[in-house]
Design a protein around this motif. Structure first.
Motif, PDB file in Angstrom:
ATOM      1  N   TYR A 165     -19.196  72.475 -12.557  1.00  0.00           N
ATOM      2  CA  TYR A 165     -18.539  71.338 -12.065  1.00  0.00           C
ATOM      3  C   TYR A 165     -18.512  71.082 -10.829  1.00  0.00           C
ATOM      4  CZ  TYR A 165     -15.196  67.565 -12.833  1.00  0.00           C
ATOM      5  OH  TYR A 165     -14.573  66.486 -13.148  1.00  0.00           O
ATOM      6  N   VAL A 166     -18.350  71.935  -9.895  1.00  0.00           N
ATOM      7  CA  VAL A 166     -18.368  72.022  -8.238  1.00  0.00           C
ATOM      8  C   VAL A 166     -19.727  72.088  -7.993  1.00  0.00           C
ATOM      9  CG1 VAL A 166     -17.573  73.080  -6.351  1.00  0.00           C
ATOM     10  CG2 VAL A 166     -16.106  72.799  -8.224  1.00  0.00           C
ATOM     11  N   ASP A 181     -28.664  78.742 -11.259  1.00  0.00           N
ATOM     12  CA  ASP A 181     -27.616  79.422 -12.161  1.00  0.00           C
ATOM     13  C   ASP A 181     -28.295  80.165 -12.836  1.00  0.00           C
ATOM     14  OD1 ASP A 181     -24.631  77.875 -12.893  1.00  0.00           O
ATOM     15  OD2 ASP A 181     -25.387  79.291 -14.411  1.00  0.00           O
ATOM     16  N   ARG A 184     -27.548  75.412 -19.217  1.00  0.00           N
ATOM     17  CA  ARG A 184     -26.864  74.730 -18.323  1.00  0.00           C
ATOM     18  C   ARG A 184     -28.160  73.892 -17.096  1.00  0.00           C
ATOM     19  NH1 ARG A 184     -21.051  75.848 -15.475  1.00  0.00           N
ATOM     20  NH2 ARG A 184     -20.200  73.720 -16.501  1.00  0.00           N
ATOM     21  N   THR A 216     -14.536  81.616 -10.891  1.00  0.00           N
ATOM     22  CA  THR A 216     -13.551  82.575 -10.174  1.00  0.00           C
ATOM     23  C   THR A 216     -12.406  82.638 -11.408  1.00  0.00           C
ATOM     24  OG1 THR A 216     -12.698  81.049  -8.822  1.00  0.00           O
ATOM     25  CG2 THR A 216     -14.090  82.631  -7.751  1.00  0.00           C
ATOM     26  N   THR A 226     -13.035  78.552  -5.142  1.00  0.00           N
ATOM     27  CA  THR A 226     -11.704  79.011  -4.526  1.00  0.00           C
ATOM     28  C   THR A 226     -11.511  80.341  -4.830  1.00  0.00           C
ATOM     29  OG1 THR A 226     -11.105  76.786  -5.610  1.00  0.00           O
ATOM     30  CG2 THR A 226      -9.288  78.643  -5.254  1.00  0.00           C
ATOM     31  N   LYS A 228      -4.529  79.045 -12.586  1.00  0.00           N
ATOM     32  CA  LYS A 228      -5.311  80.103 -12.123  1.00  0.00           C
ATOM     33  C   LYS A 228      -4.993  80.451 -10.799  1.00  0.00           C
ATOM     34  CE  LYS A 228      -9.750  79.034 -11.138  1.00  0.00           C
ATOM     35  NZ  LYS A 228     -10.085  79.025  -9.779  1.00  0.00           N
TER      36      LYS A 228
HETATM   37  P1  NAD Z   1     -18.095  76.453 -13.785  1.00  0.00           P
HETATM   38  O1  NAD Z   1     -17.768  77.452 -14.486  1.00  0.00           O
HETATM   39  O2  NAD Z   1     -18.197  75.004 -14.121  1.00  0.00           O
HETATM   40  O3  NAD Z   1     -19.515  76.819 -12.920  1.00  0.00           O
HETATM   41  C1  NAD Z   1     -19.795  78.119 -12.326  1.00  0.00           C
HETATM   42  C2  NAD Z   1     -21.351  78.415 -12.597  1.00  0.00           C
HETATM   43  O4  NAD Z   1     -21.784  79.562 -11.816  1.00  0.00           O
HETATM   44  C3  NAD Z   1     -21.500  78.583 -14.062  1.00  0.00           C
HETATM   45  O5  NAD Z   1     -22.583  77.899 -14.538  1.00  0.00           O
HETATM   46  C4  NAD Z   1     -22.125  80.134 -14.010  1.00  0.00           C
HETATM   47  O6  NAD Z   1     -23.118  80.396 -15.012  1.00  0.00           O
HETATM   48  C5  NAD Z   1     -22.625  80.249 -12.516  1.00  0.00           C
HETATM   49  N1  NAD Z   1     -22.665  81.482 -12.000  1.00  0.00           N
HETATM   50  C6  NAD Z   1     -21.828  82.763 -12.021  1.00  0.00           C
HETATM   51  N2  NAD Z   1     -22.163  83.651 -11.547  1.00  0.00           N
HETATM   52  C7  NAD Z   1     -23.316  83.538 -11.201  1.00  0.00           C
HETATM   53  C8  NAD Z   1     -24.503  84.245 -10.573  1.00  0.00           C
HETATM   54  N3  NAD Z   1     -24.311  85.434 -10.088  1.00  0.00           N
HETATM   55  N4  NAD Z   1     -25.742  83.646 -10.235  1.00  0.00           N
HETATM   56  C9  NAD Z   1     -26.120  82.449 -10.649  1.00  0.00           C
HETATM   57  N5  NAD Z   1     -25.062  81.624 -11.291  1.00  0.00           N
HETATM   58  C10 NAD Z   1     -24.101  82.038 -11.589  1.00  0.00           C
HETATM   59  O7  NAD Z   1     -16.965  76.579 -12.529  1.00  0.00           O
HETATM   60  P2  NAD Z   1     -16.559  75.437 -11.604  1.00  0.00           P
HETATM   61  O8  NAD Z   1     -15.472  74.427 -12.413  1.00  0.00           O
HETATM   62  O9  NAD Z   1     -17.893  74.722 -11.030  1.00  0.00           O
HETATM   63  O10 NAD Z   1     -15.788  76.171 -10.338  1.00  0.00           O
HETATM   64  C11 NAD Z   1     -16.313  76.961  -9.493  1.00  0.00           C
HETATM   65  C12 NAD Z   1     -15.287  77.422  -8.420  1.00  0.00           C
HETATM   66  O11 NAD Z   1     -14.608  75.935  -7.889  1.00  0.00           O
HETATM   67  C13 NAD Z   1     -14.148  78.037  -8.950  1.00  0.00           C
HETATM   68  O12 NAD Z   1     -13.749  78.892  -8.048  1.00  0.00           O
HETATM   69  C14 NAD Z   1     -13.210  76.738  -9.135  1.00  0.00           C
HETATM   70  O13 NAD Z   1     -11.855  77.337  -8.715  1.00  0.00           O
HETATM   71  C15 NAD Z   1     -13.370  75.959  -7.798  1.00  0.00           C
HETATM   72  N6  NAD Z   1     -12.936  74.452  -7.959  1.00  0.00           N
HETATM   73  C16 NAD Z   1     -13.145  74.097  -9.013  1.00  0.00           C
HETATM   74  C17 NAD Z   1     -12.647  72.458  -9.262  1.00  0.00           C
HETATM   75  C18 NAD Z   1     -13.050  71.774 -10.664  1.00  0.00           C
HETATM   76  O14 NAD Z   1     -12.368  70.709 -10.892  1.00  0.00           O
HETATM   77  N7  NAD Z   1     -13.577  72.246 -11.725  1.00  0.00           N
HETATM   78  C19 NAD Z   1     -12.371  71.878  -8.204  1.00  0.00           C
HETATM   79  C20 NAD Z   1     -12.217  72.391  -6.907  1.00  0.00           C
HETATM   80  C21 NAD Z   1     -12.579  73.705  -6.917  1.00  0.00           C
END
Ligand code: NAD
Ligand code: UGA
Length: 472
Positions: free
Chosen positions: A15-16, A37, A42, A95, A135, A285
């Motif tokens: 998502y980020v 990824d 995905r 995370t 985060t 979280k």
């Molecule tokens: P998400 O689960 O949508 O995406 C994370 C991606 O990382 C997944 O596709 C996963 O397969 C990949 N991944 C994990 N380990 C990996 C590795 N070793 N190598 C390659 N790919 C790997 O998560 P998100 O919503 O994008 O959030 C990511 C971070 O950003 C979190 O810490 C979250 O708290 C923070 N955040 C999220 C938002 C939101 O609106 N979703 C906003 C601000 C901050």
């Protein structure tokens, strides 16, 4: 504007990572950006020709993807090769809250961050700038440094010890507004120790962000500011929700109180909408993480203070269930309740931590039959969140069940009550005449989102309960 950075790799196409790197690619055509990824499905979706099949829905995203993808923006599962080429690497992996072991239920599970860091240590070239986008708890950069500078990992086939700079650049986007938030952020926060590295990242943002909006701090302040920002936002919601209960008890009206307090420019009118409790993947979280950090540093009172924000949020959800049961003569067994809205907020199909989950589970436990309608959420998603297949009896209660409704009309058919849980715009224009004819009498509307025009329903003989309204 950018200086040395010609090639960026972002680990995590979620998502980020996805939307953030899309905006980077759009604003900086001279930089090549590879989003990688582990999840090949995905990545396939990000590479879909049919842009309606992208893994994330965000207004404005498809236009950017169609401009940049395969020009200077690439999505791939080839992590090693893309790490090798990068001048700057963003860690944007998930995370989640730790499920077991020390700190379970509160601390962040940093296993994905650690795995990414080990990959970086092994494959990235020396002097690469590493940016924390996820985060993270305060002082995670220390852990990242320890792994990066681990001799075994770095000296793979090489005598030269690698050097890395670490920056913290947390993301503040909110769902449904991600592209707008990324294109015109309120601020960009960069924490770091090395001014040269900070300036490299700053120069990238300066391609589209005013320099006055770029805040630079030390690493720990940047990491903490992200957790603190989410905690402050959530605190405002718990504050207004606590007052919604007091309004109901005292005869005041939360909408009037909201306007009165929000008109004070020191308080401001944003983010004080009362509701069924905050949801979404991050508030709970991140506050749990903050509470854990305070406990770790022996700051018990501070931990309790923030824990209260979460407790109040849970209390709000539970008290709403009790109100529904009380109004329906203390018994909802086998009564049909129409649930309008399941997403955690409008303009998204995301249901993670949505208040609707707990509220629906509570109502099912009481024996109600639920009919659920949401314009964007699919039935399979609700099934996963409730952990219960449609029309299948609960083991503990053989009469409880739920159904997904494709329209409001079907949803309210024969219902004893309607419960509005998400602030979808279409709920402001409901045809109360039609609805009242379809419901079983006496019929109730429970409005947890202070929906405009809800009072019209009274005209058609419906009983209305409004969140925070002492007169309903
Ligand atoms: P998400 O689960 O949508 O995406 C994370 C991606 O990382 C997944 O596709 C996963 O397969 C990949 N991944 C994990 N380990 C990996 C590795 N070793 N190598 C390659 N790919 C790997 O998560 P998100 O919503 O994008 O959030 C990511 C971070 O950003 C979190 O810490 C979250 O708290 C923070 N955040 C999220 C938002 C939101 O609106 N979703 C906003 C601000 C901050
Ligand atoms: C939130 C923050 O707003 C972002 O700045 C942050 O980057 C993000 O978390 C994150 O770290 O993941 P998001 O969860 O997408 O963004 O959505 P919000 O608009 O903040 O809404 C969160 C919840 O609070 C929703 O359930 C919403 O209905 C509720 N809410 C929001 C209220 O009940 N009242 C309000 O006035 C505002």
């Amino acid at each position: 504007m950018s200086n040395k950075i010609k090639n960026i790799c972002c680990i995590g196409a979620g998502y980020v990572g996805g939307p953030t790197m899309s905006v980077f690619a759009d604003k900086c055509p001279e930089i090549t950006i590879n989003v990688v990824d582990l999840n090949s499905k995905r990545i396939e979706e990000w590479n879909e020709k049919d842009l309606t099949k992208l893994p994330i829905y965000e207004p404005g995203l498809t236009k950017i993807i169609s401009r940049c993808r395969d020009r200077n923006l690439f999505f791939s599962t080839d992590i090693e090769r893309n790490l090798e080429k990068a001048d700057m690497i963003f860690i944007s992996v998930n995370t989640p809250t730790k499920k077991s072991g020390i700190g379970a239920g509160k601390a962040s599970d940093l296993s994905y961050v650690e795995a990414s860091t080990r990959q970086i240590a092994k494959h990235a070239k020396t002097n690469t700038i590493i940016v924390e986008k996820s985060t993270l708890p305060v002082r995670t950069a220390d852990t990242i440094k320890k792994i990066l500078f681990n001799v075994d990992a770095c000296n793979d086939n090489s005598e030269i010890k690698k050097n890395f700079d670490i920056l913290s650049n947390p993301e503040f986007l909110s769902e449904g507004n991600a592209i707008k938030d990324l294109e015109s952020p309120d601020r960009v926060l960069i924490g770091g120790e090395n001014e040269e590295a900070i300036n490299e990242l700053k120069n990238i943002y300066l391609n589209w962000v005013d320099y006055k909006k770029i805040i630079t701090t030390n690493l720990w302040s940047a990491e903490l500011s992200k957790l603190a920002s989410n905690a402050f936002l959530a605190q405002r919601i718990s504050s207004i929700n606590s007052l919604s209960a007091l309004c109901e008890a005292s005869g005041a009206d939360i909408k009037e109180v909201q306007i009165a307090i929000g008109s004070d420019s020191r308080i401001g009118n944003k983010f004080i909408n009362p509701g069924p409790g905050f949801g979404g993947s991050c508030f709970k979280k991140d506050i749990l993480n903050l509470v854990y950090l305070c406990e770790f540093y022996n700051l018990r009172e501070v931990a309790l203070y923030w824990q209260n924000i979460l407790d109040l949020n849970q209390w709000q959800k539970n008290r709403l269930t009790k109100i529904v049961v009380e109004k329906l003569f203390g018994n909802i067994s086998e009564k049909k309740i129409a649930i309008l809205g399941f997403a955690f907020k409008s303009k998204t199909n995301d249901t993670r931590e949505s208040s609707a989950i707990d509220i629906c589970k509570n109502l099912l436990q009481e024996g109600a039959n639920l009919s659920i309608y949401d314009p964007k959420v699919k039935d399979i998603q609700i099934e996963n969140e409730l952990n219960l297949k449609q029309n299948i009896n609960l083991e503990t209660h053989n009469k409880a069940n739920w159904n997904f409704s494709k329209s409001i009309q079907i949803c309210v058919e024969g219902a004893d009550a309607i419960l509005i849980l998400t602030e979808w715009e279409e709920f402001e224009y409901l045809d109360w005449n039609m609805i009242s004819k379809k419901m079983r009498k006496p019929s109730w509307i429970f409005d947890t989102r202070c929906t405009n025009n809800i009072d019209l329903a009274k005209k058609y003989g419906l009983n209305i309960w409004k969140l925070g309204n002492g007169k309903s």
